[in-house]
Design a protein around this motif. Structure first.
Motif, PDB file in Angstrom:
ATOM      1  N   SER A  21      25.364  71.304   1.562  1.00  0.00           N
ATOM      2  CA  SER A  21      24.202  71.870   2.218  1.00  0.00           C
ATOM      3  C   SER A  21      22.971  71.209   1.656  1.00  0.00           C
ATOM      4  O   SER A  21      22.860  71.006   0.459  1.00  0.00           O
ATOM      5  CB  SER A  21      24.142  73.386   2.007  1.00  0.00           C
ATOM      6  N   THR A  22      22.089  70.815   2.537  1.00  0.00           N
ATOM      7  CA  THR A  22      20.816  70.253   2.136  1.00  0.00           C
ATOM      8  C   THR A  22      19.757  70.833   3.035  1.00  0.00           C
ATOM      9  O   THR A  22      20.028  71.265   4.149  1.00  0.00           O
ATOM     10  CB  THR A  22      20.787  68.713   2.269  1.00  0.00           C
ATOM     11  N   ALA A  23      18.543  70.829   2.546  1.00  0.00           N
ATOM     12  CA  ALA A  23      17.451  71.286   3.375  1.00  0.00           C
ATOM     13  C   ALA A  23      17.272  70.284   4.492  1.00  0.00           C
ATOM     14  O   ALA A  23      17.398  69.089   4.308  1.00  0.00           O
ATOM     15  CB  ALA A  23      16.175  71.388   2.547  1.00  0.00           C
ATOM     16  N   GLY A  24      17.006  70.746   5.668  1.00  0.00           N
ATOM     17  CA  GLY A  24      16.825  69.838   6.786  1.00  0.00           C
ATOM     18  C   GLY A  24      16.736  70.612   8.073  1.00  0.00           C
ATOM     19  O   GLY A  24      16.968  71.802   8.114  1.00  0.00           O
ATOM     20  N   SER A  25      16.453  69.894   9.124  1.00  0.00           N
ATOM     21  CA  SER A  25      16.247  70.561  10.402  1.00  0.00           C
ATOM     22  C   SER A  25      17.341  70.220  11.391  1.00  0.00           C
ATOM     23  O   SER A  25      17.089  69.957  12.552  1.00  0.00           O
ATOM     24  CB  SER A  25      14.874  70.166  10.968  1.00  0.00           C
ATOM     25  N   ARG A  34      28.755  65.893  14.657  1.00  0.00           N
ATOM     26  CA  ARG A  34      30.178  66.070  14.330  1.00  0.00           C
ATOM     27  C   ARG A  34      30.340  66.559  12.899  1.00  0.00           C
ATOM     28  O   ARG A  34      31.205  67.392  12.621  1.00  0.00           O
ATOM     29  CB  ARG A  34      30.953  64.786  14.597  1.00  0.00           C
ATOM     30  N   LEU A  35      29.519  66.046  11.983  1.00  0.00           N
ATOM     31  CA  LEU A  35      29.548  66.571  10.616  1.00  0.00           C
ATOM     32  C   LEU A  35      29.209  68.057  10.612  1.00  0.00           C
ATOM     33  O   LEU A  35      29.881  68.848   9.944  1.00  0.00           O
ATOM     34  CB  LEU A  35      28.564  65.803   9.722  1.00  0.00           C
ATOM     35  N   ALA A  36      28.184  68.433  11.364  1.00  0.00           N
ATOM     36  CA  ALA A  36      27.776  69.840  11.429  1.00  0.00           C
ATOM     37  C   ALA A  36      28.901  70.717  11.974  1.00  0.00           C
ATOM     38  O   ALA A  36      29.102  71.844  11.504  1.00  0.00           O
ATOM     39  CB  ALA A  36      26.513  69.987  12.273  1.00  0.00           C
ATOM     40  N   GLU A  37      29.645  70.219  12.958  1.00  0.00           N
ATOM     41  CA  GLU A  37      30.782  70.964  13.500  1.00  0.00           C
ATOM     42  C   GLU A  37      31.842  71.215  12.433  1.00  0.00           C
ATOM     43  O   GLU A  37      32.589  72.187  12.514  1.00  0.00           O
ATOM     44  CB  GLU A  37      31.400  70.214  14.686  1.00  0.00           C
ATOM     45  N   LEU A  38      31.893  70.329  11.434  1.00  0.00           N
ATOM     46  CA  LEU A  38      32.822  70.503  10.316  1.00  0.00           C
ATOM     47  C   LEU A  38      32.205  71.314   9.182  1.00  0.00           C
ATOM     48  O   LEU A  38      32.813  71.479   8.122  1.00  0.00           O
ATOM     49  CB  LEU A  38      33.255  69.126   9.785  1.00  0.00           C
ATOM     50  N   GLY A  39      30.981  71.801   9.388  1.00  0.00           N
ATOM     51  CA  GLY A  39      30.297  72.584   8.366  1.00  0.00           C
ATOM     52  C   GLY A  39      29.614  71.731   7.317  1.00  0.00           C
ATOM     53  O   GLY A  39      29.345  72.199   6.208  1.00  0.00           O
ATOM     54  N   LEU A  40      29.325  70.469   7.642  1.00  0.00           N
ATOM     55  CA  LEU A  40      28.758  69.526   6.682  1.00  0.00           C
ATOM     56  C   LEU A  40      27.400  69.025   7.136  1.00  0.00           C
ATOM     57  O   LEU A  40      27.135  68.921   8.328  1.00  0.00           O
ATOM     58  CB  LEU A  40      29.684  68.310   6.526  1.00  0.00           C
ATOM     59  N   THR A  41      26.560  68.699   6.184  1.00  0.00           N
ATOM     60  CA  THR A  41      25.305  68.009   6.455  1.00  0.00           C
ATOM     61  C   THR A  41      25.195  66.855   5.465  1.00  0.00           C
ATOM     62  O   THR A  41      25.800  66.881   4.401  1.00  0.00           O
ATOM     63  CB  THR A  41      24.074  68.937   6.285  1.00  0.00           C
ATOM     64  N   ALA A 107      32.925  60.289   0.879  1.00  0.00           N
ATOM     65  CA  ALA A 107      32.705  59.645   2.178  1.00  0.00           C
ATOM     66  C   ALA A 107      31.421  60.145   2.828  1.00  0.00           C
ATOM     67  O   ALA A 107      30.657  59.356   3.402  1.00  0.00           O
ATOM     68  CB  ALA A 107      33.903  59.877   3.099  1.00  0.00           C
ATOM     69  N   VAL A 108      31.151  61.438   2.736  1.00  0.00           N
ATOM     70  CA  VAL A 108      29.898  61.980   3.279  1.00  0.00           C
ATOM     71  C   VAL A 108      28.716  61.371   2.526  1.00  0.00           C
ATOM     72  O   VAL A 108      27.708  60.970   3.136  1.00  0.00           O
ATOM     73  CB  VAL A 108      29.878  63.524   3.211  1.00  0.00           C
ATOM     74  N   LYS A 156      37.410  61.684  11.653  1.00  0.00           N
ATOM     75  CA  LYS A 156      36.932  62.876  12.372  1.00  0.00           C
ATOM     76  C   LYS A 156      35.516  62.707  12.882  1.00  0.00           C
ATOM     77  O   LYS A 156      35.191  63.150  13.980  1.00  0.00           O
ATOM     78  CB  LYS A 156      36.987  64.108  11.461  1.00  0.00           C
ATOM     79  N   VAL A 157      34.644  62.093  12.088  1.00  0.00           N
ATOM     80  CA  VAL A 157      33.232  62.026  12.489  1.00  0.00           C
ATOM     81  C   VAL A 157      32.876  60.776  13.281  1.00  0.00           C
ATOM     82  O   VAL A 157      31.900  60.791  14.027  1.00  0.00           O
ATOM     83  CB  VAL A 157      32.264  62.206  11.301  1.00  0.00           C
TER      84      VAL A 157
END
Length: 189
Positions: A21-25, A34-41, A107-108, A156-157
């Motif tokens: 999780s990072t601050a961002g919009s 696709r990252l967000a769909e996996l719960g990632l930022t 990888a992220v 995946k992404v």
């Protein structure tokens, strides 16, 4: 795959996906969606721990430096990867399953380094090569399974563009006693 009850520290509890999780919009590209769909930022790019930069461009390729599994600026685990049947009891060990999740975190972090130099992850046309290093107990031989965490996340992404050549290498120790480190080469347009 781990379940929420057995997820490694720093993971989302969703099998094979690290919590980031990072601050961002919100997501700004299809890859970030696709990252967000996996719960990632994408995190902020980790500050180098020595004399290098996180990523460089040469022609139409981005070469990342090795990325450690930093989550919110912190290395969540240290030690050698061990299946639990080997290794000295006084050494910190990381299970192969947790290490696989940390490889996905790497990888992220590598994607964040790529974005830092090309601006938009949708410009990636192919991940050409992934090199993964696993700090391994001398008897551990499951390095390819650990680095699958990074490879599967990229698939995946990025879909077909995430399919790549790869090396998975066992080493005695990694910087900051990290269990894994991943670098990649990405082609972009």
């Amino acid at each position: 795959m781990s379940s929420p009850a057995s997820a490694a520290p720093g993971t989302s509890g969703v099998a094979g996906t690290p919590a980031h999780s990072t601050a961002g919009s919100g997501a700004s590209s299809a890859v970030e969606q696709r990252l967000a769909e996996l719960g990632l930022t994408l995190p902020e790019v980790a500050a180098p721990v020595a004399a290098y930069v996180p990523a460089v461009i040469s022609g139409n390729h981005v070469y990342t430096s090795g990325q450690l599994p930093f989550i919110n600026g912190k290395l969540e685990a240290t030690g050698k990867v061990s299946s639990g049947t080997e290794g000295a009891t006084d050494e910190a060990t990381v299970s192969p399953e947790a290490a696989k999740q940390y490889a996905a975190v790497c990888a992220v972090n590598a994607l964040a380094a790529v974005k830092s130099v090309i601006g938009d992850l949708d410009r990636i046309t192919r991940i050409v090569k992934v090199v993964g290093f696993v700090a391994s107990d001398p008897s551990f031989t499951g390095q390819p399974g650990v680095i699958n965490g990074a490879s599967e996340l990229l698939g995946k992404v990025l879909g077909d563009a995430g399919q790549h050549a790869r090396s998975a290498v066992g080493v005695a120790v990694l910087p900051l006693d990290s269990p894994v480190e991943v670098e990649l080469i990405a082609e972009f347009a």
